[in-house]
Enzyme design. Structure first.
Site, mmCIF file in Angstrom:
data_model
loop_
_atom_site.group_PDB
_atom_site.id
_atom_site.type_symbol
_atom_site.label_atom_id
_atom_site.label_comp_id
_atom_site.label_asym_id
_atom_site.label_seq_id
_atom_site.Cartn_x
_atom_site.Cartn_y
_atom_site.Cartn_z
ATOM 1 N N ARG A 240 9.862 -0.805 19.619
ATOM 2 C CA ARG A 240 9.780 -1.146 21.038
ATOM 3 C C ARG A 240 8.706 -2.209 21.196
ATOM 4 N NH1 ARG A 240 14.094 0.651 21.687
ATOM 5 N NH2 ARG A 240 14.796 2.291 23.110
ATOM 6 N N GLU A 269 11.528 -6.633 28.311
ATOM 7 C CA GLU A 269 12.875 -7.190 28.100
ATOM 8 C C GLU A 269 13.674 -7.194 29.397
ATOM 9 O OE1 GLU A 269 15.046 -5.044 25.091
ATOM 10 O OE2 GLU A 269 13.372 -5.149 23.691
ATOM 11 N N HIS A 287 17.330 -7.765 20.855
ATOM 12 C CA HIS A 287 17.528 -6.308 20.766
ATOM 13 C C HIS A 287 18.918 -5.955 20.196
ATOM 14 C CE1 HIS A 287 15.921 -2.311 22.582
ATOM 15 N NE2 HIS A 287 16.625 -2.081 21.486
#
Ligand code: DGY
Length: 321
Positions: A240, A269, A287
């Site tokens: 993360r 994000e 991602h």
């Protein structure tokens, strides 16, 4: 009126998952596939028995308070649950589930792609070609770091960390790790255990972050820790974005204190820190860790397995709250 439980799905999901969803549930899918605001999410939850949510859906305490009483479950289409306030869900008696185990191989593959891409300067090579600026092979062009013989330091040796280690071994890397609990020897497979994260950083020719995002790991890789890395060192993140202090990493990349970074996840994000965009030594992906047919299907099926269990009075296999 339908007797099937009513489910709202915040994003489009793979076809095989949609088929099962439509067969077994009274499902509404956000087929526009757009990000939903808190107000939109609450409105869509009206009359729903459960929600299937994704990492960009920020299910904070305030939003969870506002969910209608009909909502009995939130199935996360992810293994990470840091976007859901689990305590708030518990307080409201809403069950929360996730999708562990099925992202392991896909995410470890992306970790290897990032390691290779960052160490071997793949972005700069792509750019040279696509801008039609390559004037031919040269002995000193885009010299990178060889994986073979380098120490891969894995912070968080869970399933994905171990799967990354297995792949990196095949590239001749020496595996080091830190984990809250030391693994048994058969799982360590010769990896060197370090008692503290800081001891691990000292040997991190390549540091790969595989820890969950928790209050304890927030900003883990900060300016002070970056200075303990060997030079050159490469930083990889598939966990993360919150685990990294972006300003500190960007500064270190600019100074070449860190030779390169390979990043698949970012704080905030999809609005990553703007400092990353122009850094040639940052190899960036949006991602994609779990983005394979097999894995995204399996994640969707896990959401449904969990909801099936909850709606037939059984214990959900992956209940986290
Ligand atoms: C997860 O499941 O938490 C992943 O980050 C999605 O790829």
């Amino acid at each position: 009126m339908s007797a099937k439980p009513r489910i709202f799905v915040t994003r489009r999901v793979p076809e095989a998952v949609t088929d099962r969803l439509q067969r077994d549930y009274d499902a509404t899918v956000n087929t526009a596939d757009s990000a939903l605001s808190a107000d939109q999410l609450v409105a869509h939850a009206d009359g729903m028995d459960a929600l299937i949510v994704t990492p960009p859906d920020k299910m904070g305490a305030e939003l969870i308070q506002r969910l209608p009483d009909s909502v009995r479950a939130i199935a996360c289409f992810s293994v990470g649950t840091n976007h859901v306030d689990l305590d708030a869900a518990k307080q409201r008696g809403i069950a929360v589930t996730n999708t562990p185990g099925v992202l392991t191989e896909a995410t470890a593959e992306i970790a290897m792609l990032l390691i290779l891409g960052a160490c071997r300067r793949a972005w700069e090579g792509q750019k040279l070609l696509r801008r039609r600026e390559w004037d031919g092979w040269k002995p000193t062009q885009l010299i990178g770091l060889e994986l073979s013989g380098r120490r891969l330091a894995i912070f968080g040796m869970g399933r994905i960390g171990q799967a990354t280690a297995a792949r990196a071994r095949a590239f001749g890397m020496e595996i080091h790790y830190h984990n809250r609990t030391r693994l048994p020897a058969d799982q360590e497979q010769g990896a060197v255990y370090h008692d503290t994260p800081d001891q691990l950083l000292e040997v991190a020719d390549v540091l790969s972050l595989h820890c969950p995002a928790t209050p304890e790991t927030q900003g883990f890789l900060n300016a002070q820790r970056i200075e303990t890395l060997p030079a050159p060192s490469v930083v990889i993140n598939t966990s993360r974005g919150d685990v990294v202090d972006d300003a500190a990493l960007i500064d270190a990349l600019k100074r070449a204190r860190v030779a390169a970074a390979g990043l698949d996840v970012f704080a905030g994000e999809p609005d990553l820190h703007p400092g990353y965009y122009d850094l040639d030594n940052a190899y960036l992906l949006p991602h994609l860790g779990s983005a394979t047919v097999e894995t995204r299907n399996a994640m969707g099926f896990k959401c449904l397995d969990n909801l099936d269990a909850l709606f037939t009075g059984r214990e959900a296999p992956d209940r986290v709250a």
